[in-house]
Design a protein around this motif. Structure first.
Motif, PDB file in Angstrom:
ATOM      1  N   MET A  10      -2.036   0.518 -74.412  1.00 51.38           N
ATOM      2  CA  MET A  10      -2.637   0.431 -73.024  1.00 51.38           C
ATOM      3  C   MET A  10      -1.631   0.369 -71.903  1.00 51.38           C
ATOM      4  O   MET A  10      -0.747  -0.566 -71.995  1.00 51.38           O
ATOM      5  N   THR A  11      -1.769   1.492 -70.997  1.00 53.99           N
ATOM      6  CA  THR A  11      -0.715   1.179 -69.865  1.00 53.99           C
ATOM      7  C   THR A  11      -1.153   1.562 -68.623  1.00 53.99           C
ATOM      8  O   THR A  11      -0.462   1.426 -67.689  1.00 53.99           O
ATOM      9  N   CYS A  12      -2.391   1.779 -68.466  1.00 52.36           N
ATOM     10  CA  CYS A  12      -3.245   1.772 -66.973  1.00 52.36           C
ATOM     11  C   CYS A  12      -4.667   1.361 -67.155  1.00 52.36           C
ATOM     12  O   CYS A  12      -5.131   1.154 -68.093  1.00 52.36           O
ATOM     13  N   GLY A  13      -5.263   1.493 -66.060  1.00 55.41           N
ATOM     14  CA  GLY A  13      -6.483   1.206 -65.955  1.00 55.41           C
ATOM     15  C   GLY A  13      -7.652   2.130 -66.646  1.00 55.41           C
ATOM     16  O   GLY A  13      -8.697   1.737 -67.150  1.00 55.41           O
ATOM     17  N   GLY A  14      -7.058   3.345 -66.836  1.00 55.10           N
ATOM     18  CA  GLY A  14      -7.913   4.194 -67.507  1.00 55.10           C
ATOM     19  C   GLY A  14      -7.850   3.978 -69.153  1.00 55.10           C
ATOM     20  O   GLY A  14      -9.066   3.906 -69.747  1.00 55.10           O
ATOM     21  N   CYS A  15      -6.794   3.419 -69.522  1.00 55.92           N
ATOM     22  CA  CYS A  15      -6.598   3.017 -70.812  1.00 55.92           C
ATOM     23  C   CYS A  15      -7.504   1.727 -71.089  1.00 55.92           C
ATOM     24  O   CYS A  15      -8.378   1.673 -72.008  1.00 55.92           O
ATOM     25  N   ALA A  16      -7.631   0.831 -70.264  1.00 58.02           N
ATOM     26  CA  ALA A  16      -8.168  -0.615 -70.485  1.00 58.02           C
ATOM     27  C   ALA A  16      -9.841   0.041 -70.271  1.00 58.02           C
ATOM     28  O   ALA A  16     -10.534  -0.600 -71.103  1.00 58.02           O
ATOM     29  N   ARG A  17      -9.993   1.003 -69.451  1.00 55.02           N
ATOM     30  CA  ARG A  17     -11.622   1.286 -69.289  1.00 55.02           C
ATOM     31  C   ARG A  17     -11.986   2.070 -70.688  1.00 55.02           C
ATOM     32  O   ARG A  17     -13.153   1.690 -71.164  1.00 55.02           O
ATOM     33  N   VAL A  34     -10.364  -6.910 -70.377  1.00 51.14           N
ATOM     34  CA  VAL A  34      -9.025  -6.254 -70.666  1.00 51.14           C
ATOM     35  C   VAL A  34      -7.782  -7.019 -69.796  1.00 51.14           C
ATOM     36  O   VAL A  34      -7.957  -6.657 -68.718  1.00 51.14           O
ATOM     37  N   ASP A  35      -6.658  -7.341 -70.537  1.00 55.77           N
ATOM     38  CA  ASP A  35      -5.397  -7.762 -69.712  1.00 55.77           C
ATOM     39  C   ASP A  35      -4.402  -6.905 -69.849  1.00 55.77           C
ATOM     40  O   ASP A  35      -3.663  -6.973 -71.099  1.00 55.77           O
ATOM     41  N   VAL A  41      -7.277  -8.011 -75.137  1.00 54.91           N
ATOM     42  CA  VAL A  41      -8.660  -7.715 -74.941  1.00 54.91           C
ATOM     43  C   VAL A  41      -9.476  -8.879 -75.546  1.00 54.91           C
ATOM     44  O   VAL A  41      -9.288  -9.556 -76.622  1.00 54.91           O
ATOM     45  N   VAL A  42     -10.324  -9.489 -74.375  1.00 53.36           N
ATOM     46  CA  VAL A  42     -11.057 -10.728 -74.761  1.00 53.36           C
ATOM     47  C   VAL A  42     -12.617 -10.365 -74.801  1.00 53.36           C
ATOM     48  O   VAL A  42     -12.948  -9.660 -74.018  1.00 53.36           O
ATOM     49  N   ILE A  43     -13.074 -10.865 -75.915  1.00 54.47           N
ATOM     50  CA  ILE A  43     -14.621 -10.398 -76.181  1.00 54.47           C
ATOM     51  C   ILE A  43     -15.382 -11.642 -76.404  1.00 54.47           C
ATOM     52  O   ILE A  43     -14.991 -12.521 -77.364  1.00 54.47           O
ATOM     53  N   VAL A  44     -16.478 -11.597 -75.532  1.00 53.26           N
ATOM     54  CA  VAL A  44     -17.410 -12.701 -75.840  1.00 53.26           C
ATOM     55  C   VAL A  44     -18.653 -12.085 -76.406  1.00 53.26           C
ATOM     56  O   VAL A  44     -19.042 -11.177 -75.907  1.00 53.26           O
ATOM     57  N   GLY A  45     -19.133 -12.741 -77.500  1.00 55.44           N
ATOM     58  CA  GLY A  45     -20.175 -12.170 -78.013  1.00 55.44           C
ATOM     59  C   GLY A  45     -20.148 -12.177 -79.718  1.00 55.44           C
ATOM     60  O   GLY A  45     -21.220 -11.853 -80.352  1.00 55.44           O
ATOM     61  N   GLY A  46     -19.297 -12.947 -80.325  1.00 57.70           N
ATOM     62  CA  GLY A  46     -19.038 -13.149 -81.755  1.00 57.70           C
ATOM     63  C   GLY A  46     -19.074 -11.812 -82.474  1.00 57.70           C
ATOM     64  O   GLY A  46     -19.626 -11.482 -83.493  1.00 57.70           O
ATOM     65  N   ILE A  47     -18.107 -10.478 -82.048  1.00 61.63           N
ATOM     66  CA  ILE A  47     -18.210  -9.262 -82.696  1.00 61.63           C
ATOM     67  C   ILE A  47     -17.127  -9.410 -83.803  1.00 61.63           C
ATOM     68  O   ILE A  47     -16.210 -10.059 -83.830  1.00 61.63           O
ATOM     69  N   PRO A  48     -17.607  -8.899 -84.959  1.00 61.11           N
ATOM     70  CA  PRO A  48     -16.641  -8.675 -85.987  1.00 61.11           C
ATOM     71  C   PRO A  48     -15.334  -8.106 -85.569  1.00 61.11           C
ATOM     72  O   PRO A  48     -15.562  -7.110 -85.082  1.00 61.11           O
TER      73      PRO A  48
END
Length: 68
Positions: A10-17, A34-35, A41-48
């Motif tokens: 990931m290098t830009c906002g488009g990548c993050a999106r 996304v940082d 990438v931080v995910i809230v929701g308990g995704i496997p």
């Protein structure tokens, strides 16, 4: 439940999106942050992790596993 994962390439906002959209498409109830600076990438929701990996790789990025 909050989980953090490394995503390489990931290098830009488009990548993050792209990554955020791919994860949200796979898990609509997840909250994704996304940082770019840390490649995390931080995910809230308990995704496997396997589902996150599939979404990240489908978006064209490298999944680096859980972030420390």
């Amino acid at each position: 439940m909050t989980d953090a994962y490394k995503v390489e390439g990931m290098t830009c906002g488009g990548c993050a999106r792209s990554v955020s959209n791919a994860i949200t498409k796979a898990a609509p109830n997840a909250a994704v942050t996304v940082d770019l600076a840390t490649g995390t990438v931080v995910i809230v929701g308990g995704i496997p992790a396997e589902l996150v990996q599939q979404a990240v790789e489908a978006a064209g990025f490298d999944f680096g596993g859980r972030a420390a």
